[in-house]
Write an enzyme that holds these catalytic residues in place. Structure first.
Site, PDB file in Angstrom:
ATOM      1  N   GLY A  55       3.277 -16.355 122.367  1.00 53.89           N
ATOM      2  CA  GLY A  55       2.794 -15.483 123.302  1.00 53.89           C
ATOM      3  C   GLY A  55       2.247 -14.189 122.809  1.00 53.89           C
ATOM      4  N   GLY A 101       5.364  -8.269 119.407  1.00 52.10           N
ATOM      5  CA  GLY A 101       6.665  -7.667 119.032  1.00 52.10           C
ATOM      6  C   GLY A 101       7.280  -7.097 120.090  1.00 52.10           C
ATOM      7  N   GLU A 149       6.819 -13.713 113.059  1.00 54.33           N
ATOM      8  CA  GLU A 149       5.754 -13.964 113.790  1.00 54.33           C
ATOM      9  C   GLU A 149       4.617 -13.993 112.799  1.00 54.33           C
ATOM     10  OE1 GLU A 149       6.905 -13.596 118.395  1.00 54.33           O
ATOM     11  OE2 GLU A 149       5.916 -11.922 117.609  1.00 54.33           O
TER      12      GLU A 149
HETATM   13  O1  R5P Z   1       8.461 -10.300 119.546  1.00 55.53           O
HETATM   14  C1  R5P Z   1       8.178 -11.158 120.674  1.00 55.53           C
HETATM   15  C2  R5P Z   1       6.848 -11.981 120.608  1.00 55.53           C
HETATM   16  O2  R5P Z   1       5.892 -11.014 119.830  1.00 55.53           O
HETATM   17  C3  R5P Z   1       6.195 -12.178 122.176  1.00 55.53           C
HETATM   18  O3  R5P Z   1       5.331 -13.322 121.637  1.00 55.53           O
HETATM   19  C4  R5P Z   1       5.685 -11.178 122.842  1.00 55.53           C
HETATM   20  O4  R5P Z   1       6.368 -10.224 123.051  1.00 55.53           O
HETATM   21  C5  R5P Z   1       5.533 -12.114 124.315  1.00 55.53           C
HETATM   22  O5  R5P Z   1       6.582 -12.369 124.629  1.00 55.53           O
HETATM   23  P1  R5P Z   1       6.494 -12.952 126.334  1.00 55.53           P
HETATM   24  O6  R5P Z   1       5.974 -14.091 126.305  1.00 55.53           O
HETATM   25  O7  R5P Z   1       8.082 -13.109 126.734  1.00 55.53           O
HETATM   26  O8  R5P Z   1       5.905 -11.975 127.209  1.00 55.53           O
END
Ligand code: R5P
Length: 264
Positions: free
Chosen positions: A110, A123, A131
């Protein structure tokens, strides 16, 4: 933001039609793109990078399902956080590390923001270092988002996370805030859980790597993301940052009009 290419995957055509007719929840949209990414980009025998967060969760879930049903075989995967590792283990997905597999066929994750050039902020969930280490080694990096993540310019819509060493962190935060490209930002040390940038505790948040995170709040769009990325990376005390520039192969976007794909 106007996605250039619109495609609808075979297994998802009915879900996409459903999205057009009914208002789906954000979780349902995340599930659609998570499942589509695995259905369209993962083949038997691949080395797969598993992202972190509430959207990547569904891609991991789908990979577990297809391995269990036998539709996919001989997959090994590399998780990008302790949370994802635990989810993958619970689904019996075979795991390896970059130490044994330096090249990945595909990574799926994501993002917190996506700009028109497919540069990303990542992040928000605190997993940016692992990642980036994993996703930069992937032949294809597939980003999965709902349309709320699309923006015209990175920065004002979501604070930029930067992972820093605990040693003399106040000095490092001052140094970051004084960088030319970061002028005017509000640099906030992340408190509570490292997986959320909303302060939810009194202790400093610690990442999976034992580091701290400072979230950079901008009021205006970042003008030159690659330049800021370079300045941050050159700052001693910075481990890495959440700008992912020039890494994306394709973004799968779920929205009220169904699923669209924008390729780099
Ligand atoms: O550290 C987390 C990652 O970079 C996630 O991929 C990003 O924050 C998106 O997360 P979500 O899909 O929960 O919005």
């Amino acid at each position: 933001f106007s996605p250039g290419v619109t495609t609808v995957g075979r297994r998802f055509s009915s879900s996409a039609r459903m999205a057009e007719k009914t208002a789906l929840s954000q979780d349902e949209l995340k599930k659609m793109v998570g499942y589509k990414a695995v259905d369209d980009y993962v083949k038997s025998g691949m080395v797969v990078g598993l992202g972190t967060g509430s959207t990547a969760y569904f891609a991991v879930e789908r990979l577990g399902q297809l391995l269990e049903s036998g539709e996919l075989k001989d997959i090994v995967a590399i998780p990008t956080s302790v949370r994802t590792k635990e989810q993958a283990e619970s689904l019996k997905i075979p795991l390896v590390t970059l130490d044994t597999h330096s090249k990945l066929d595909v990574a799926i994750d994501g993002a917190d923001e996506v700009d028109p050039d497919l540069n990303l902020v990542k992040g928000g969930g605190g997993a940016l270092l692992r990642e980036k280490m994993v996703e930069v080694c992937a032949e294809k990096f597939i980003v999965i988002v709902d349309e709320s993540k699309l923006c015209d310019g990175l920065g004002p819509g979501f604070p930029l996370p930067v992972e820093i060493t605990p040693f003399c962190h106040e000095h490092t935060i001052r140094t970051i805030a004084a960088l030319p490209s970061c002028a005017g930002c509000d640099a906030v040390l992340r408190m509570g859980s490292s997986s959320s940038n909303k302060p939810d505790g009194d202790e400093i948040a610690i990442t999976d790597n034992g580091n701290y995170i400072v979230d950079l709040h901008f009021t205006e769009a970042i003008k030159d993301a690659p330049k800021m990325a370079m300045e941050l990376k050159n700052t001693v005390g910075v481990v890495d940052h959440g700008l992912f520039c020039g890494m994306t192969t394709a973004v799968i976007i779920a929205g009220s009009n169904g699923i669209s794909v924008k390729e780099a």
